[in-house]
Motif scaffolding. Structure first.
Motif, PDB file in Angstrom:
ATOM      1  N   LYS A  21       0.829  -1.214   0.000  1.00  0.00           N
ATOM      2  CA  LYS A  21       0.000   0.000   0.000  1.00  0.00           C
ATOM      3  C   LYS A  21       0.859   1.257   0.000  1.00  0.00           C
ATOM      4  O   LYS A  21       0.568   2.220  -0.707  1.00  0.00           O
ATOM      5  CB  LYS A  21      -0.918  -0.020   1.217  1.00  0.00           C
ATOM      6  CG  LYS A  21      -1.997   1.029   1.202  1.00  0.00           C
ATOM      7  CD  LYS A  21      -2.940   0.802   2.376  1.00  0.00           C
ATOM      8  CE  LYS A  21      -4.106   1.741   2.348  1.00  0.00           C
ATOM      9  NZ  LYS A  21      -5.028   1.489   3.473  1.00  0.00           N
ATOM     10  N   HIS A  77      -8.846  -7.438  10.439  1.00  0.00           N
ATOM     11  CA  HIS A  77      -8.182  -6.207  10.013  1.00  0.00           C
ATOM     12  C   HIS A  77      -7.135  -6.515   8.930  1.00  0.00           C
ATOM     13  O   HIS A  77      -7.032  -5.787   7.934  1.00  0.00           O
ATOM     14  CB  HIS A  77      -7.536  -5.524  11.222  1.00  0.00           C
ATOM     15  CG  HIS A  77      -6.749  -4.307  10.896  1.00  0.00           C
ATOM     16  ND1 HIS A  77      -7.258  -3.247  10.181  1.00  0.00           N
ATOM     17  CD2 HIS A  77      -5.469  -3.980  11.191  1.00  0.00           C
ATOM     18  CE1 HIS A  77      -6.328  -2.307  10.049  1.00  0.00           C
ATOM     19  NE2 HIS A  77      -5.228  -2.743  10.649  1.00  0.00           N
ATOM     20  N   GLN A  79      -7.067  -9.059   6.816  1.00  0.00           N
ATOM     21  CA  GLN A  79      -7.726  -9.407   5.564  1.00  0.00           C
ATOM     22  C   GLN A  79      -8.340  -8.187   4.895  1.00  0.00           C
ATOM     23  O   GLN A  79      -8.285  -8.043   3.673  1.00  0.00           O
ATOM     24  CB  GLN A  79      -8.780 -10.484   5.810  1.00  0.00           C
ATOM     25  CG  GLN A  79      -8.150 -11.825   6.138  1.00  0.00           C
ATOM     26  CD  GLN A  79      -9.175 -12.894   6.397  1.00  0.00           C
ATOM     27  OE1 GLN A  79     -10.077 -12.714   7.218  1.00  0.00           O
ATOM     28  NE2 GLN A  79      -9.061 -14.010   5.691  1.00  0.00           N
ATOM     29  N   ASP A  80      -8.895  -7.283   5.670  1.00  0.00           N
ATOM     30  CA  ASP A  80      -9.458  -6.046   5.139  1.00  0.00           C
ATOM     31  C   ASP A  80      -8.362  -5.206   4.483  1.00  0.00           C
ATOM     32  O   ASP A  80      -8.540  -4.693   3.376  1.00  0.00           O
ATOM     33  CB  ASP A  80     -10.146  -5.266   6.259  1.00  0.00           C
ATOM     34  CG  ASP A  80     -10.784  -3.990   5.771  1.00  0.00           C
ATOM     35  OD1 ASP A  80     -11.611  -4.060   4.840  1.00  0.00           O
ATOM     36  OD2 ASP A  80     -10.461  -2.924   6.324  1.00  0.00           O
ATOM     37  N   THR A  81      -7.232  -5.094   5.149  1.00  0.00           N
ATOM     38  CA  THR A  81      -6.104  -4.341   4.597  1.00  0.00           C
ATOM     39  C   THR A  81      -5.615  -4.968   3.303  1.00  0.00           C
ATOM     40  O   THR A  81      -5.355  -4.263   2.313  1.00  0.00           O
ATOM     41  CB  THR A  81      -4.954  -4.260   5.624  1.00  0.00           C
ATOM     42  OG1 THR A  81      -5.438  -3.605   6.795  1.00  0.00           O
ATOM     43  CG2 THR A  81      -3.758  -3.501   5.070  1.00  0.00           C
ATOM     44  N   MET A  83      -7.331  -6.884   1.170  1.00  0.00           N
ATOM     45  CA  MET A  83      -8.316  -6.682   0.097  1.00  0.00           C
ATOM     46  C   MET A  83      -8.320  -5.240  -0.402  1.00  0.00           C
ATOM     47  O   MET A  83      -8.416  -5.006  -1.617  1.00  0.00           O
ATOM     48  CB  MET A  83      -9.706  -7.082   0.573  1.00  0.00           C
ATOM     49  CG  MET A  83      -9.858  -8.587   0.766  1.00  0.00           C
ATOM     50  SD  MET A  83     -11.532  -9.125   1.183  1.00  0.00           S
ATOM     51  CE  MET A  83     -11.892  -8.177   2.625  1.00  0.00           C
ATOM     52  N   ASN A  84      -8.225  -4.279   0.511  1.00  0.00           N
ATOM     53  CA  ASN A  84      -8.205  -2.876   0.091  1.00  0.00           C
ATOM     54  C   ASN A  84      -6.959  -2.558  -0.726  1.00  0.00           C
ATOM     55  O   ASN A  84      -7.025  -1.823  -1.714  1.00  0.00           O
ATOM     56  CB  ASN A  84      -8.299  -1.947   1.305  1.00  0.00           C
ATOM     57  CG  ASN A  84      -9.688  -1.899   1.874  1.00  0.00           C
ATOM     58  OD1 ASN A  84     -10.670  -1.939   1.149  1.00  0.00           O
ATOM     59  ND2 ASN A  84      -9.778  -1.832   3.182  1.00  0.00           N
ATOM     60  N   THR A  85      -5.837  -3.096  -0.315  1.00  0.00           N
ATOM     61  CA  THR A  85      -4.598  -2.853  -1.051  1.00  0.00           C
ATOM     62  C   THR A  85      -4.650  -3.501  -2.425  1.00  0.00           C
ATOM     63  O   THR A  85      -4.170  -2.928  -3.410  1.00  0.00           O
ATOM     64  CB  THR A  85      -3.379  -3.353  -0.250  1.00  0.00           C
ATOM     65  OG1 THR A  85      -3.389  -2.727   1.035  1.00  0.00           O
ATOM     66  CG2 THR A  85      -2.080  -3.008  -0.962  1.00  0.00           C
ATOM     67  N   GLU A  86      -5.259  -4.680  -2.524  1.00  0.00           N
ATOM     68  CA  GLU A  86      -5.433  -5.305  -3.833  1.00  0.00           C
ATOM     69  C   GLU A  86      -6.295  -4.433  -4.745  1.00  0.00           C
ATOM     70  O   GLU A  86      -6.024  -4.331  -5.938  1.00  0.00           O
ATOM     71  CB  GLU A  86      -6.072  -6.682  -3.689  1.00  0.00           C
ATOM     72  CG  GLU A  86      -5.131  -7.718  -3.154  1.00  0.00           C
ATOM     73  CD  GLU A  86      -5.797  -9.063  -2.995  1.00  0.00           C
ATOM     74  OE1 GLU A  86      -6.957  -9.125  -2.537  1.00  0.00           O
ATOM     75  OE2 GLU A  86      -5.149 -10.052  -3.346  1.00  0.00           O
ATOM     76  N   THR A  87      -7.306  -3.797  -4.189  1.00  0.00           N
ATOM     77  CA  THR A  87      -8.155  -2.900  -4.978  1.00  0.00           C
ATOM     78  C   THR A  87      -7.353  -1.700  -5.466  1.00  0.00           C
ATOM     79  O   THR A  87      -7.455  -1.301  -6.634  1.00  0.00           O
ATOM     80  CB  THR A  87      -9.368  -2.438  -4.147  1.00  0.00           C
ATOM     81  OG1 THR A  87     -10.111  -3.588  -3.745  1.00  0.00           O
ATOM     82  CG2 THR A  87     -10.251  -1.493  -4.937  1.00  0.00           C
ATOM     83  N   ILE A  88      -6.542  -1.129  -4.586  1.00  0.00           N
ATOM     84  CA  ILE A  88      -5.691  -0.005  -4.990  1.00  0.00           C
ATOM     85  C   ILE A  88      -4.745  -0.442  -6.096  1.00  0.00           C
ATOM     86  O   ILE A  88      -4.581   0.258  -7.108  1.00  0.00           O
ATOM     87  CB  ILE A  88      -4.909   0.550  -3.781  1.00  0.00           C
ATOM     88  CG1 ILE A  88      -5.865   1.162  -2.758  1.00  0.00           C
ATOM     89  CG2 ILE A  88      -3.857   1.563  -4.228  1.00  0.00           C
ATOM     90  CD1 ILE A  88      -5.222   1.444  -1.413  1.00  0.00           C
TER      91      ILE A  88
END
Length: 104
Positions: A21, A77, A79-81, A83-88
């Motif tokens: 990220k 937390h 897993q959320d991080t 997934m969000n980083t993969e989206t970015i």
């Protein structure tokens, strides 16, 4: 897998996803500089992808024991991080060519 092992894997996921990220955020913040050095952009994207792969490997270790694990806020937390980083990563990878072409 005990709670300590789960927490260690979750922290490794957070660390690896966090590295990816930061690389992506820095790349976007310095897009003007990077626009003239496309080799650097590919290097940064590759490095971010490598960190995401490492985070996924840790997640896979956790998932092998999913049926025996208790709920963990830290793992949620992590897993959320991830997934969000993969989206970015996905968005940067898809939009970067458009941005660079518009600066020519």
């Amino acid at each position: 897998m005990n709670d300590d092992e789960l927490n260690q894997l979750a922290m490794a996921m957070l660390t690896n996803a966090g590295h990816a990220k930061k690389i992506l955020a820095d790349l976007l913040a310095h897009i003007e500089e990077c626009a003239h050095a496309s080799n650097n952009i590919e290097k940064e994207l590759t490095e971010a992808s490598d960190w995401l792969r490492k985070a996924h490997l840790k997640q896979n270790q956790v998932m092998q024991h999913a049926d025996k694990l208790q709920y963990s806020l830290l793992l949620t937390h992590a897993q959320d991080t991830l997934m969000n980083t993969e989206t970015i990563y996905f968005l940067v990878k898809r939009l970067l060519p458009l941005i660079l072409n518009s600066k020519k």
